[in-house]
Motif scaffolding. Sequence first.
Motif, short mmCIF file in Angstrom:
data_model
loop_
_atom_site.label_atom_id
_atom_site.label_comp_id
_atom_site.label_asym_id
_atom_site.label_seq_id
_atom_site.Cartn_x
_atom_site.Cartn_y
_atom_site.Cartn_z
N CYS A 168 0.82 -1.22 0.00
CA CYS A 168 0.00 0.00 0.00
C CYS A 168 0.85 1.27 0.00
CB CYS A 168 -0.90 -0.01 1.23
SG CYS A 168 -1.98 1.42 1.29
N GLY A 169 0.42 2.25 -0.80
CA GLY A 169 1.13 3.53 -0.84
C GLY A 169 1.10 4.25 0.50
N GLY A 170 0.05 4.03 1.29
CA GLY A 170 0.00 4.63 2.63
C GLY A 170 1.13 4.10 3.50
N GLN A 171 1.42 2.82 3.37
CA GLN A 171 2.54 2.22 4.12
C GLN A 171 3.88 2.78 3.60
OE1 GLN A 171 1.29 -1.72 3.10
NE2 GLN A 171 0.29 -2.10 5.07
N THR A 172 3.98 2.96 2.28
CA THR A 172 5.21 3.55 1.71
C THR A 172 5.47 4.93 2.31
OG1 THR A 172 4.75 2.40 -0.37
CG2 THR A 172 6.38 4.16 -0.46
N HIS A 173 4.40 5.73 2.39
CA HIS A 173 4.57 7.09 2.94
C HIS A 173 4.99 7.04 4.40
CE1 HIS A 173 3.36 10.18 -0.08
NE2 HIS A 173 3.17 9.05 -0.74
N THR A 174 4.46 6.08 5.18
CA THR A 174 4.88 5.95 6.58
C THR A 174 6.36 5.58 6.65
OG1 THR A 174 2.68 5.33 7.30
CG2 THR A 174 4.50 4.61 8.70
N ILE A 175 6.79 4.67 5.79
CA ILE A 175 8.20 4.24 5.78
C ILE A 175 9.12 5.43 5.49
CG2 ILE A 175 9.88 2.87 4.46
CD1 ILE A 175 7.49 0.79 4.15
N MET A 176 8.74 6.22 4.49
CA MET A 176 9.58 7.37 4.12
C MET A 176 9.51 8.48 5.17
SD MET A 176 11.16 6.75 1.44
CE MET A 176 11.17 4.99 1.51
N VAL B 216 -0.68 -9.09 6.98
CA VAL B 216 -1.56 -7.94 6.80
C VAL B 216 -1.11 -6.87 7.79
CG1 VAL B 216 -3.94 -7.10 6.95
CG2 VAL B 216 -3.47 -9.43 6.13
N GLY B 217 -0.78 -5.69 7.27
CA GLY B 217 -0.18 -4.67 8.13
C GLY B 217 -0.97 -3.37 8.15
N GLY B 218 -0.78 -2.62 9.24
CA GLY B 218 -1.41 -1.30 9.37
C GLY B 218 -0.51 -0.20 8.81
N PHE B 219 -0.76 1.02 9.24
CA PHE B 219 -0.18 2.18 8.55
C PHE B 219 0.65 3.09 9.43
CE2 PHE B 219 -3.74 0.51 6.35
CZ PHE B 219 -3.32 0.49 5.04
N GLU B 220 0.70 2.81 10.72
CA GLU B 220 1.53 3.62 11.61
C GLU B 220 2.92 2.99 11.68
OE1 GLU B 220 0.73 6.49 12.78
OE2 GLU B 220 -1.33 6.39 12.05
N PRO B 221 3.94 3.74 12.14
CA PRO B 221 5.30 3.19 12.13
C PRO B 221 5.44 1.88 12.90
CG PRO B 221 5.25 5.43 13.05
CD PRO B 221 3.90 5.15 12.53
N VAL B 222 4.79 1.78 14.07
CA VAL B 222 4.89 0.53 14.84
C VAL B 222 4.21 -0.61 14.08
CG1 VAL B 222 4.03 -0.62 16.93
CG2 VAL B 222 5.25 1.57 17.10
N ASP B 223 3.11 -0.31 13.39
CA ASP B 223 2.45 -1.34 12.57
C ASP B 223 3.42 -1.90 11.53
OD1 ASP B 223 -0.24 -1.20 13.55
OD2 ASP B 223 -0.55 0.65 12.41
N ARG C 292 12.68 12.83 1.02
CA ARG C 292 14.08 12.52 0.70
C ARG C 292 14.59 13.36 -0.46
NH1 ARG C 292 14.85 6.84 1.99
NH2 ARG C 292 14.04 6.72 4.10
N ARG C 293 14.22 14.58 -0.56
CA ARG C 293 14.53 15.30 -1.80
C ARG C 293 16.04 15.49 -1.99
NH1 ARG C 293 11.39 20.51 -2.16
NH2 ARG C 293 12.78 20.77 -3.90
N HIS C 294 16.82 15.34 -0.93
CA HIS C 294 18.27 15.48 -1.07
C HIS C 294 18.88 14.35 -1.88
CE1 HIS C 294 17.41 13.01 2.41
NE2 HIS C 294 18.59 12.45 2.28
#
Length: 365
Positions: A34-42, A217-224, A359-361
């Motif tokens: 999920c893109g929501g998970q990607t955004h949490t990772i970044m 199956v995973g959630g969307f917060e960092p701990v998830d 991560r724009r750098h």
Amino acid sequence: MKYLDEYRDRRIARALVAEIVERATRPWVLMEICGGQTHTIMRYGLDELLPRGIELVHGPGCPVCVTPLETVDKAIALALRPDVILVSYGDMLRVPGSRSDLFRAKAQGADVRIAYTPTEAVKIARANPDRKVVFLAIGFETTAPANAMVAWQARREGLTNFSMLVSHVLVPPAIRALMVSSTNRVQGFIAPGHVCTVMGCREYEDLVRDFRIPIVVGGFEPVDVLEAVLMLIRQLESGEARMENQYVRSVSYEGNRPAQKIVAEVFEVADQKWRGIGMIPRSGLRLREEYAAYDADRIFDLGEFTVDEPAECISAQILQGLKKPTDCPAFGMRCTPENPLGAPMVSSEGACAAYYHYRRHKVAS
Ligand code: SF4
């Protein structure tokens, strides 16, 4: 705030990372769908907390990113008709079609309106009986119930000026397509929690069995996300392959039965083209024959739409976990959120947008 603070707790996150470090003895490639998970990772830099050998690659779970170019072109063609009001989620307006986007069509005078829910499109249809209102119904299993509900409601009311341009995609067939690909690198999946809240976990059991691959199956917060990674690492390191549910506060095994029922009543499974990836058998939803009068594809004479992806955009490889956004020569240079070349730079769930915002750098030189 309950169900939020504890899933952003640094101490819990550090403990999870420590256990991942302890358990991981070799490299593994894991994909969050999920893109929501990607955004949490970044956003939280979770990938940088993990041992070097644990690589997170980003899957095809951003609905805007996988909506085919042809659908965007069809939406633009419809919007430019003087008798049509095109209603869309805001994210879709900047998504490039083959030559233009809905934002530019609106600037040319097309009646394009932004909605936050599909019911708003029905309200616009009721308020404009002399116009044809077309709702651009895109998304995964998550948005399918609400879209099915408005089609059902429009049919029940006998609304004759409402229709939907449908581009619905399904996650399990996409995972299957990734797994049978000769280029696949993924050894474990974090399945999308929102999709599974609707559909449950059952379909993922088949994938685990057919490919002997662990799926959590995973959630969307960092701990998830970190806990889902740990659950995958535990399985991989012990040679197991099971379906597990990390997101138990939202996902049940059976999912949301009433939501599944309305989706099955209104839609049927069909082959579906995914932007950049191509046709995946039985990976989409289309309106059933009983709802043909609400299917924009059938009621408007749109002709054939076949277009090629821009060669410069490597989003197909990103969505299959083969490349990262920073591997794209256009990233942050010719392609930015203000001037996107591909959908993943536009969408709030797109991987390229996530890399750009957090991560724009690391812009490619
Ligand atoms: S940075 Fe832009 S051009 Fe490159 S893959 Fe992402 S969306 Fe496509």
